[in-house]
Design an enzyme around this catalytic site. Structure first.
Site, PDB file in Angstrom:
ATOM      1  NE  ARG A   1      -2.983   0.633   3.350  1.00  0.00           N
ATOM      2  CZ  ARG A   1      -2.631   0.926   4.461  1.00  0.00           C
ATOM      3  NH1 ARG A   1      -1.952   1.943   4.831  1.00  0.00           N
ATOM      4  NH2 ARG A   1      -2.607   0.127   5.644  1.00  0.00           N
TER       5      ARG A   1
ATOM      6  CG  ASP B   1      -5.938  16.671 -15.175  1.00  0.00           C
ATOM      7  OD1 ASP B   1      -5.110  16.182 -16.091  1.00  0.00           O
ATOM      8  OD2 ASP B   1      -7.139  16.189 -14.890  1.00  0.00           O
TER       9      ASP B   1
HETATM   10  C1  LIG Z   1      -9.971  10.577 -17.317  1.00  0.00           C
HETATM   11  C2  LIG Z   1      -9.585  11.816 -16.914  1.00  0.00           C
HETATM   12  C3  LIG Z   1      -9.376  11.821 -15.479  1.00  0.00           C
HETATM   13  C4  LIG Z   1     -10.006  10.846 -14.365  1.00  0.00           C
HETATM   14  O1  LIG Z   1      -8.792   9.918 -14.456  1.00  0.00           O
HETATM   15  P1  LIG Z   1      -9.347   8.317 -14.227  1.00  0.00           P
HETATM   16  O2  LIG Z   1      -7.807   7.442 -14.321  1.00  0.00           O
HETATM   17  O3  LIG Z   1     -10.412   7.732 -14.967  1.00  0.00           O
HETATM   18  O4  LIG Z   1      -9.758   8.550 -12.594  1.00  0.00           O
HETATM   19  C5  LIG Z   1      -8.888  13.456 -14.781  1.00  0.00           C
HETATM   20  N1  LIG Z   1      -8.729  14.049 -15.734  1.00  0.00           N
HETATM   21  C6  LIG Z   1      -8.745  14.030 -16.772  1.00  0.00           C
HETATM   22  C7  LIG Z   1      -8.467  15.351 -17.958  1.00  0.00           C
HETATM   23  C8  LIG Z   1      -9.295  13.028 -17.595  1.00  0.00           C
HETATM   24  O5  LIG Z   1      -9.128  12.842 -18.888  1.00  0.00           O
END
Ligand SMILES: *Cc1c(COP(=O)(O)O)cnc(C)c1O
Length: 414
Positions: free
Chosen positions: A59, A184
């Site tokens: 973990r 992101d």
């Molecule tokens: C898919 C996505 C997420 C979330 O990711 P998961 O792996 O599905 O939890 C977050 N940000 C963006 C821009 C995404 O395309």
């Protein structure tokens, strides 16, 4: 293996692997073991206290997962990286690790659907104030930062209309008020954009998408300074959304071809965007590589490539979407992106399914919108596929009523 002399394609293949290969193996082993044993109790204690390198319990850390973290760390030019079971786990842990009751988060309306839910429904329950600004309105974001912020959370390009934020400008604004900046970077990938070099404090990926690239593993990563990543790592150690070593292996394998895939997807997406822009049945094309994109100039400065996502709206609204999508032969109609296969979907049933119709409308997600994640197929074939589907889904000149969504006779024969 840091990036001074080696290219990003070389690093994607080799980084992080030097210590793990046993018996002359050329591929990273998947270490399934939950715990790691020590004959010497003192050594065990040293590792447990973090005074010596090693693993205790998966973990917390795992040798296979370490390799993935090191690969992404190097590609993002970061000091440290940690990983998660999914992208949403990475986002949730990073935001919660850096905020407390009373904190103020400034972000944008166009974040990924799950992130938006986190901001609108979960954080406020814990006394964390979230302000979502109009996405491409840099002045509005700066105004909110001026009112006070602990965390500025950005995404660029955004989902699904591929808006571009000036990461350097907004990072400078955030830092002048002592706020941390998270970006992101899922849509851009580390091949096309490195937010840390533009001034962000942390960069997040849903590794499920381009990093893995094959639609067969979920994962998330966050990179940044050692101090910030440690804080997030300690949160994950306890809350437990750790990446499975099997998934880490699949993402590692996918990353070996990341640069090749993304280079191809950048080039194909540009061709497809130009094709769609010239098509009379297409109302609008959203692609940061087009000179008609409102923030093309910012994208051209902060990105090395414009990415593999193209969004467009078709004449005829959702009825047209219903007849067009089934006619595409070279695309999965599925809620994913960044894979080797082309994937297509209406944002209203994929990324933004969690939002209400009103919320979607306010984000400019029109009913005729289609999000197209370009795969690694031959671009000529993808364009021919789109051309055929656009032609055969046209309802106007043929007088065929397709309002029930049924497929017209002889569809797909041309
Ligand atoms: C898919 C996505 C997420 C979330 O990711 P998961 O792996 O599905 O939890 C977050 N940000 C963006 C821009 C995404 O395309």
């Amino acid at each position: 293996m840091d990036g001074e002399r080696l290219g990003i394609g070389t690093l994607a293949v080799w980084a992080g692997e030097d210590e793990i290969l046993p018996h002359g193996a050329t591929q990273v082993p998947v270490v399934h073991s939950v715990s790691f044993g020590y004959a010497d109790v003192d050594e065990w204690a040293e590792v447990a206290l973090g005074h010596r390198q090693g693993h205790i319990y998966s973990r917390n850390s795992n040798p296979t997962v370490d390799v993935l973290e090191e690969k992404v760390r190097v590609l993002e030019g970061a000091d440290a990286c940690t990983s998660f079971s999914t992208g949403m786990a990475a986002i949730t842990a990073s935001v919660l690790a850096l905020t407390s009751s009373g904190s103020r988060v400034v972000s944008i309306t166009d974040t990924y659907g799950g992130t938006s839910k986190l901001f609108l429904e979960i954080l406020p329950r814990f006394g964390i104030e979230v302000v979502l600004c109009e996405t491409a309105d840099h002045h509005a974001i700066e105004r909110e930062i001026d009112r006070g912020a602990d965390l500025v959370y950005l995404e660029s390009p955004t989902n699904p209309t591929l808006k571009i934020l000036d990461i350097a400008r907004l990072s400078a604004s955030a830092h002048s008020h002592g706020a941390k900046v998270i970006v992101d970077n899922t849509f851009a990938t580390p091949i096309n954009q490195n937010p840390l070099s533009l001034g962000a404090d942390l960069v997040i990926h849903s590794a499920t998408k381009y990093l893995s690239g094959h639609g067969d593993a979920l994962g998330g990563v966050v990179c940044g300074s050692r101090a910030l990543v440690d804080e997030i790592f300690r949160f994950r150690e306890i809350t437990g959304a750790s990446l499975h070593p099997e998934s880490a292996y699949l993402i590692i394998r996918g990353m070996k071809t990341l640069q090749l895939r993304v280079a191809r997807q950048n080039a194909s997406a540009m061709k497809i965007a130009r094709f769609l822009e010239d098509h009379e049945e297409v109302e609008q094309v959203f692609y940061p590589g087009l000179s008609t994109h409102p923030n093309h100039n910012i994208a051209a400065i902060q990105m090395r490539g414009f990415g593999g996502m193209v969004t467009f709206s078709v004449v005829g609204g959702f009825e047209r979407v219903r007849t067009l999508l089934p006619r595409l032969r070279l695309a999965h109609r599925a809620a994913n992106l960044g894979s080797v296969e082309t994937l297509v979907g209406p944002p209203r049933t994929t990324s933004h399914v969690e939002l209400s119709a009103d919320q979607r409308r306010s984000l400019g997600i029109s009913e005729g919108l289609i999000r197209y994640s370009v795969g690694i197929e031959d671009p000529e074939d993808l364009i021919a596929d789109l051309q055929g589907a656009l032609r055969d889904s046209g309802v106007r000149d043929r007088g065929v009523s397709l309002s029930d969504g049924s497929v017209a006779p002889n569809a797909g024969e041309r």
